[in-house]
Enzyme design. Sequence first.
Site, PDB file in Angstrom:
ATOM      1  CE  LYS A  81      21.714 -13.154  44.506  1.00  0.00           C
ATOM      2  NZ  LYS A  81      23.181 -12.308  43.972  1.00  0.00           N
ATOM      3  CG  HIS A 128      27.483 -13.262  51.125  1.00  0.00           C
ATOM      4  ND1 HIS A 128      28.483 -12.171  52.310  1.00  0.00           N
ATOM      5  CD2 HIS A 128      26.404 -12.535  50.822  1.00  0.00           C
ATOM      6  CE1 HIS A 128      27.738 -10.949  51.890  1.00  0.00           C
ATOM      7  NE2 HIS A 128      26.916 -11.238  50.525  1.00  0.00           N
ATOM      8  CE1 TYR A 171      29.121  -5.260  53.392  1.00  0.00           C
ATOM      9  CE2 TYR A 171      29.127  -7.170  52.990  1.00  0.00           C
ATOM     10  CZ  TYR A 171      29.027  -6.176  52.361  1.00  0.00           C
ATOM     11  OH  TYR A 171      27.308  -5.561  51.685  1.00  0.00           O
ATOM     12  NE  ARG A 173      22.650  -8.772  50.712  1.00  0.00           N
ATOM     13  CZ  ARG A 173      22.608 -10.052  51.862  1.00  0.00           C
ATOM     14  NH1 ARG A 173      21.544 -10.007  52.388  1.00  0.00           N
ATOM     15  NH2 ARG A 173      23.466 -10.965  50.791  1.00  0.00           N
ATOM     16  NE  ARG A 225      21.759 -11.375  48.776  1.00  0.00           N
ATOM     17  CZ  ARG A 225      21.530 -12.732  48.953  1.00  0.00           C
ATOM     18  NH1 ARG A 225      20.637 -13.609  49.400  1.00  0.00           N
ATOM     19  NH2 ARG A 225      22.737 -13.154  48.865  1.00  0.00           N
ATOM     20  CG  HIS A 254      21.929  -4.639  48.016  1.00  0.00           C
ATOM     21  ND1 HIS A 254      21.201  -5.209  48.000  1.00  0.00           N
ATOM     22  CD2 HIS A 254      23.566  -4.699  47.771  1.00  0.00           C
ATOM     23  CE1 HIS A 254      21.869  -6.522  47.968  1.00  0.00           C
ATOM     24  NE2 HIS A 254      23.434  -6.449  47.807  1.00  0.00           N
TER      25      HIS A 254
END
Length: 311
Positions: free
Chosen positions: A173, A276, A285, A253, A149, A250
């Site tokens: 995150k 994730h 995806y 990514r 990211r 992004h």
Amino acid sequence: MDAGEHDRIERFLSHLGFERRMSSHTVAAYRHDLQVLAGFCERHEVRRWSSLNNFQVRAFAAAEHAGGIAPRSIQRRLSAVRSFYEYLMREGDVKGNPALEVRAPKTKKRLPATLDADQMARLLDFRADDSLSARDKAMMELFYSSGLRLNELVGLNASAVDLKDRTVRVLGKGNKTRIVPVGRHAVVALKRWLAERSAFIGQKGGALSLAHPGALFVGKSGRPLSARAVQLRVGSWARRRGLSVHVHPHMFRHSFATHLLESSGDLRGVQELLGHADISTTQVYTHLDFQHLASVYDAAHPRARRRPRTA
């Protein structure tokens, strides 16, 4: 609806503005949404707020959707209706909230934009003739190599990169750390940049040790690059390399995940590499992968190809 029913809207709006201190813009949005509902009620001969039932609120949402109103806007209108009825219940004007179980249509997920392998190769295939281009090449190679990211990249310290092991330690995150591989092209680019980086931060002589603390990517001042600066540099290189699409950080990514999934089909592996927490986030995806396969099918399968019309 008679004037008394419309007056209840005005009292509710006054409550929002004076008691709940909502902004005039928010109050105006509530007014518009409730006026739309009032118009629906009048067309369907619902004369009192106490008469409106759950089925009719569902019909209202369906009519809005059929009229081309976006799901997000319908969701906002239903939220206004629920808040209005909560107020009416507290005032003793109605006994229940007919909008409680009504949900707006699901918002169609926007598939992330990606570059195909040829576009990515075109973007990254340039010689780093100076320190800035060496830095930018290293940033973009690392983006694509490891699926970082933007905030993860600008937050990297030089010590997070292990070129011998070809890995990078990323703080993602939720302050979760993950270790992801670094591809050989990115390793080469990073070695070149680390040799240049010392000049930016006032170091003397030779390549910088990876154990040296501090931001991995810095500007001419020696301070860490901001996210905005990275965005601008990526966009500048995309234009210089002749890409006709708007390229943003992004997108690397998204391209990383899509290309990896196309090659491996390993959704769980891609999930871990991206960091994730929920695999449903990664599943977007698979839709991109299916779109790619569908386009290949349409172009190649004998039963899918369009044939010229014969007289």
